[in-house]
Design a protein around this motif. Structure first.
Motif, PDB file in Angstrom:
ATOM      1  N   LEU A  76       0.878  -1.164   0.000  1.00 41.07           N
ATOM      2  CA  LEU A  76       0.000   0.000   0.000  1.00 41.07           C
ATOM      3  C   LEU A  76       0.916   1.215   0.000  1.00 41.07           C
ATOM      4  O   LEU A  76       1.622   1.470   0.981  1.00 41.07           O
ATOM      5  CB  LEU A  76      -0.899   0.009   1.238  1.00 41.07           C
ATOM      6  N   PHE A  77       0.937   1.942  -1.098  1.00 45.64           N
ATOM      7  CA  PHE A  77       1.818   3.105  -1.253  1.00 45.64           C
ATOM      8  C   PHE A  77       0.948   4.350  -1.246  1.00 45.64           C
ATOM      9  O   PHE A  77       0.127   4.557  -2.147  1.00 45.64           O
ATOM     10  CB  PHE A  77       2.603   3.013  -2.566  1.00 45.64           C
ATOM     11  N   PHE A  78       1.099   5.161  -0.218  1.00 41.09           N
ATOM     12  CA  PHE A  78       0.309   6.383  -0.094  1.00 41.09           C
ATOM     13  C   PHE A  78       1.224   7.592  -0.173  1.00 41.09           C
ATOM     14  O   PHE A  78       2.084   7.790   0.687  1.00 41.09           O
ATOM     15  CB  PHE A  78      -0.464   6.397   1.225  1.00 41.09           C
ATOM     16  N   ALA A  79       1.057   8.388  -1.212  1.00 43.37           N
ATOM     17  CA  ALA A  79       1.857   9.604  -1.403  1.00 43.37           C
ATOM     18  C   ALA A  79       1.060  10.788  -0.881  1.00 43.37           C
ATOM     19  O   ALA A  79       0.101  11.240  -1.520  1.00 43.37           O
ATOM     20  CB  ALA A  79       2.197   9.792  -2.868  1.00 43.37           C
ATOM     21  N   ALA A  80       1.418  11.270   0.295  1.00 42.67           N
ATOM     22  CA  ALA A  80       0.692  12.384   0.910  1.00 42.67           C
ATOM     23  C   ALA A  80       0.931  13.675   0.129  1.00 42.67           C
ATOM     24  O   ALA A  80       2.001  13.886  -0.443  1.00 42.67           O
ATOM     25  CB  ALA A  80       1.130  12.554   2.357  1.00 42.67           C
ATOM     26  N   GLN A  81      -0.072  14.499   0.120  1.00 42.75           N
ATOM     27  CA  GLN A  81       0.012  15.804  -0.522  1.00 42.75           C
ATOM     28  C   GLN A  81      -0.267  16.879   0.520  1.00 42.75           C
ATOM     29  O   GLN A  81      -0.857  16.618   1.568  1.00 42.75           O
ATOM     30  CB  GLN A  81      -1.025  15.923  -1.657  1.00 42.75           C
ATOM     31  N   MET A  82       0.137  18.100   0.232  1.00 36.21           N
ATOM     32  CA  MET A  82      -0.227  19.207   1.107  1.00 36.21           C
ATOM     33  C   MET A  82      -1.731  19.427   0.993  1.00 36.21           C
ATOM     34  O   MET A  82      -2.281  19.494  -0.102  1.00 36.21           O
ATOM     35  CB  MET A  82       0.534  20.472   0.714  1.00 36.21           C
ATOM     36  N   GLY A  83      -2.389  19.487   2.122  1.00 36.58           N
ATOM     37  CA  GLY A  83      -3.841  19.659   2.106  1.00 36.58           C
ATOM     38  C   GLY A  83      -4.382  19.653   3.507  1.00 36.58           C
ATOM     39  O   GLY A  83      -3.645  19.585   4.501  1.00 36.58           O
ATOM     40  N   THR A  84      -5.719  19.720   3.616  1.00 37.03           N
ATOM     41  CA  THR A  84      -6.350  19.700   4.922  1.00 37.03           C
ATOM     42  C   THR A  84      -6.368  18.270   5.471  1.00 37.03           C
ATOM     43  O   THR A  84      -6.201  17.298   4.736  1.00 37.03           O
ATOM     44  CB  THR A  84      -7.787  20.222   4.834  1.00 37.03           C
ATOM     45  N   ARG A  85      -6.586  18.174   6.756  1.00 34.83           N
ATOM     46  CA  ARG A  85      -6.680  16.860   7.397  1.00 34.83           C
ATOM     47  C   ARG A  85      -7.767  16.028   6.738  1.00 34.83           C
ATOM     48  O   ARG A  85      -7.583  14.830   6.478  1.00 34.83           O
ATOM     49  CB  ARG A  85      -6.970  17.056   8.882  1.00 34.83           C
ATOM     50  N   ARG A  86      -8.895  16.631   6.444  1.00 31.01           N
ATOM     51  CA  ARG A  86     -10.020  15.899   5.859  1.00 31.01           C
ATOM     52  C   ARG A  86      -9.679  15.384   4.456  1.00 31.01           C
ATOM     53  O   ARG A  86      -9.991  14.236   4.109  1.00 31.01           O
ATOM     54  CB  ARG A  86     -11.256  16.797   5.804  1.00 31.01           C
ATOM     55  N   GLU A  87      -9.031  16.220   3.652  1.00 32.34           N
ATOM     56  CA  GLU A  87      -8.642  15.803   2.300  1.00 32.34           C
ATOM     57  C   GLU A  87      -7.660  14.637   2.344  1.00 32.34           C
ATOM     58  O   GLU A  87      -7.780  13.672   1.579  1.00 32.34           O
ATOM     59  CB  GLU A  87      -8.021  16.991   1.552  1.00 32.34           C
ATOM     60  N   GLN A  88      -6.699  14.720   3.227  1.00 33.41           N
ATOM     61  CA  GLN A  88      -5.692  13.668   3.317  1.00 33.41           C
ATOM     62  C   GLN A  88      -6.295  12.363   3.837  1.00 33.41           C
ATOM     63  O   GLN A  88      -5.987  11.274   3.342  1.00 33.41           O
ATOM     64  CB  GLN A  88      -4.547  14.133   4.226  1.00 33.41           C
ATOM     65  N   LEU A  89      -7.165  12.477   4.802  1.00 33.95           N
ATOM     66  CA  LEU A  89      -7.806  11.291   5.359  1.00 33.95           C
ATOM     67  C   LEU A  89      -8.706  10.626   4.324  1.00 33.95           C
ATOM     68  O   LEU A  89      -8.784   9.390   4.245  1.00 33.95           O
ATOM     69  CB  LEU A  89      -8.614  11.676   6.603  1.00 33.95           C
ATOM     70  N   ALA A  90      -9.378  11.431   3.507  1.00 33.05           N
ATOM     71  CA  ALA A  90     -10.231  10.878   2.451  1.00 33.05           C
ATOM     72  C   ALA A  90      -9.412  10.088   1.444  1.00 33.05           C
ATOM     73  O   ALA A  90      -9.809   8.987   1.018  1.00 33.05           O
ATOM     74  CB  ALA A  90     -10.991  12.009   1.755  1.00 33.05           C
ATOM     75  N   GLU A  91      -8.266  10.609   1.056  1.00 29.59           N
ATOM     76  CA  GLU A  91      -7.423   9.921   0.076  1.00 29.59           C
ATOM     77  C   GLU A  91      -6.818   8.652   0.674  1.00 29.59           C
ATOM     78  O   GLU A  91      -6.747   7.612   0.006  1.00 29.59           O
ATOM     79  CB  GLU A  91      -6.324  10.858  -0.415  1.00 29.59           C
ATOM     80  N   PHE A  92      -6.394   8.719   1.929  1.00 26.99           N
ATOM     81  CA  PHE A  92      -5.843   7.530   2.577  1.00 26.99           C
ATOM     82  C   PHE A  92      -6.928   6.454   2.723  1.00 26.99           C
ATOM     83  O   PHE A  92      -6.665   5.260   2.529  1.00 26.99           O
ATOM     84  CB  PHE A  92      -5.277   7.900   3.947  1.00 26.99           C
ATOM     85  N   SER A  93      -8.151   6.867   3.057  1.00 25.40           N
ATOM     86  CA  SER A  93      -9.259   5.917   3.158  1.00 25.40           C
ATOM     87  C   SER A  93      -9.475   5.215   1.830  1.00 25.40           C
ATOM     88  O   SER A  93      -9.681   3.987   1.781  1.00 25.40           O
ATOM     89  CB  SER A  93     -10.542   6.649   3.578  1.00 25.40           C
ATOM     90  N   ARG A  94      -9.438   5.968   0.743  1.00 21.07           N
ATOM     91  CA  ARG A  94      -9.632   5.374  -0.584  1.00 21.07           C
ATOM     92  C   ARG A  94      -8.580   4.314  -0.866  1.00 21.07           C
ATOM     93  O   ARG A  94      -8.909   3.218  -1.352  1.00 21.07           O
ATOM     94  CB  ARG A  94      -9.586   6.471  -1.653  1.00 21.07           C
ATOM     95  N   ARG A  95      -7.314   4.611  -0.544  1.00 23.34           N
ATOM     96  CA  ARG A  95      -6.248   3.641  -0.792  1.00 23.34           C
ATOM     97  C   ARG A  95      -6.422   2.400   0.090  1.00 23.34           C
ATOM     98  O   ARG A  95      -6.199   1.272  -0.345  1.00 23.34           O
ATOM     99  CB  ARG A  95      -4.880   4.280  -0.511  1.00 23.34           C
ATOM    100  N   MET A  96      -6.808   2.591   1.321  1.00 21.78           N
ATOM    101  CA  MET A  96      -7.022   1.467   2.226  1.00 21.78           C
ATOM    102  C   MET A  96      -8.141   0.564   1.719  1.00 21.78           C
ATOM    103  O   MET A  96      -8.013  -0.679   1.721  1.00 21.78           O
ATOM    104  CB  MET A  96      -7.356   1.973   3.634  1.00 21.78           C
ATOM    105  N   PHE A  97      -9.229   1.161   1.278  1.00 21.68           N
ATOM    106  CA  PHE A  97     -10.365   0.370   0.816  1.00 21.68           C
ATOM    107  C   PHE A  97     -10.032  -0.352  -0.484  1.00 21.68           C
ATOM    108  O   PHE A  97     -10.502  -1.480  -0.721  1.00 21.68           O
ATOM    109  CB  PHE A  97     -11.595   1.264   0.650  1.00 21.68           C
TER     110      PHE A  97
END
Length: 468
Positions: free
Chosen positions: A49-70
């Protein structure tokens, strides 16, 4: 493009992956150094699981991480559209489906500092989860970041929540010259060395050049031409790392011009010496500058703030501030050929001599590791006192056995006079056992080769031997 080098880093990651215990790895280093490429290469044959974080709000980052996890099959994806918080998201790492064939799950969070900046509680959350759950899982978690000072202060320091939890810490450094040379397989050894002196060991810079075109063509096209990939790279990196970019540029320029002592830099920049320490420390933290001491200096000398010399550790920054920065007006006007012909080409070999000295030190340490020297070296670097200096000196762990070297990156062959000069300077080391090494681009005269053939303590090292 073929992946080049990083053997030590890949070996470290493989050993960590094969360890039966859960792993928490911190990998960090300056921008463009090749962290992401190394991790991508390492993960190719592993369930990742490779998650490349981006600059953004906590909510935006959590949404993208959730998508990768699912996407990776996290059970919560069956009844959630998104995790409510980072605790729930990271806790679910242990619930990801078991990989086939008994392989362990690899999780990479790239640019982890971006996540922490939007949610400062994240390290504490991860520390608690690691202590109570994740360290018992079949997991290898890699936290990666480019913000070096942030990683060292907020992740690795004694006061940080994750202190003591990491099972491994890898600080990525520039490639050694022999790996950098592999980017240009058809270049002459001389041009490989010049390319390294221009670009250093940063993979992204090396990969910008077209290895099928000449060094001159590449330098004009990718460094000197307005709008090209490397023309504004220092400006971009400085804006990413620092606020007072004008002051930092002035300091870098002073060092590039040869002002290496603290008081000289202060005089050139008009920044008081007592204020310079902050800026110089910041440049050292991101790998642009370094503080250098004679290789024989004791640890106590390193602690003294006014001792040592400042040099540019990044070869590309050194090249850019030596040749691009002072000629911006001409280059902005399109006079690329004129700047190359009149300014760069006549000075290029002299400029490259500093990089060549470091290449010789790297070569000595590599030869030492392979058992090819008279004795095992503990360290290698420049030496100087108030009246003399030597390009490279290698010392064993006792400091009583030494290899002293003279390095000449010029077309003229070295002759016995250079050996005699080196011998006189090396006597100041007071070594019980001394060997003399001469490193040369232009080779060696017959009288010098005759002396070396008859004296086992003298060795002549050509550039092609260094490139083997």
């Amino acid at each position: 493009m073929t992946f080049i080098g990083r053997d030590d880093e890949l070996s470290f990651l493989r050993d960590s992956y094969e360890d039966p215990r859960a792993q928490l790895i911190i990998m960090y280093g300056r921008r463009r150094i090749g962290k992401t490429e190394t991790l991508v290469h390492f993960s190719q044959d592993k369930p990742t699981l490779f998650f490349a974080a981006q600059m953004g709000t906590r909510r935006e980052q959590l949404a993208e991480f959730s998508r990768r996890m699912f996407e990776e099959g996290a059970p919560a994806g069956k009844y959630l559209s998104q995790y409510d918080d980072w605790r729930a998201a990271l806790e679910d790492l242990a619930e990801l489906p078991t990989p086939p064939n008994g392989k362990r799950r690899l999780v990479v969070i790239d640019e982890f500092p971006y996540l922490v900046r939007s949610d400062p509680s994240l390290p504490s959350i991860l520390q608690n989860l690691w202590d109570h759950k994740l360290r018992h899982s079949n997991l290898m978690l890699v936290l990666c970041g480019s913000a070096m000072s942030f990683i060292e202060k907020e992740i690795l320091s004694e006061k940080a929540p994750l202190y003591g939890r990491a099972t491994g810490v890898m600080k990525m450094r520039p490639m050694p010259y022999w790996d950098a040379a592999r980017f240009f397989p058809d270049y002459t050894d001389e041009d490989k060395a010049l390319a390294y002196a221009m670009l250093g060991g940063v993979p992204q810079y090396l990969g910008t050049f077209n290895p099928e075109r000449s060094l001159e063509w590449n330098a004009k096209r990718y460094i000197l031409r307005r709008g090209s990939a490397l023309y504004s790279e220092p400006d971009v990196l400085m804006r990413e790392e620092f606020r007072e970019t004008a002051k930092y540029s002035t300091i870098i320029r002073a060092i590039a011009l040869g002002d290496t002592r603290l008081n000289d830099i202060a005089t050139h920049t008009l920044i008081p010496a007592n204020a310079l320490g902050f800026y110089l420390s910041s440049l050292i933290e991101v790998g642009i500058a370094e503080r250098e001491f004679p290789v024989t200096a004791k640890p106590a000398e390193h602690a003294k703030g006014t001792r040592g010399l400042y040099r540019l550790a990044d070869d590309f920054f050194a090249f850019w501030y030596s040749f691009v920065y002072p000629n911006r007006s001409q280059l902005d006007g399109g006079d690329v050929d004129g700047v190359w012909r009149d300014t760069i080409q006549p000075a290029l070999h002299n400029y490259a001599s500093h990089a060549f000295e470091r290449m010789c030190a790297e070569w000595l340490m590599r030869e030492s590791r392979q058992g090819k020297l008279p004795y095992h070296l503990n360290r290698a670097g420049r030496w100087w006192d108030k009246t003399d200096e030597m390009d490279v000196v290698g010392l064993d762990h006792t400091g009583r056995k030494a290899i002293a070297g003279e390095c000449k990156f010029r077309s003229a062959p070295m002759d016995p006079s250079m050996l005699n000069l080196l011998r006189a300077r090396a006597a100041k080391l007071g070594a019980e056992e001394l060997n003399l090494y001469l490193f040369s681009l232009g080779g060696f005269t017959r009288p010098l080769t005759d002396i070396a053939a008859a004296d086992d303590s003298v060795r002549l090292v050509s550039l092609d031997a260094m490139m083997e």
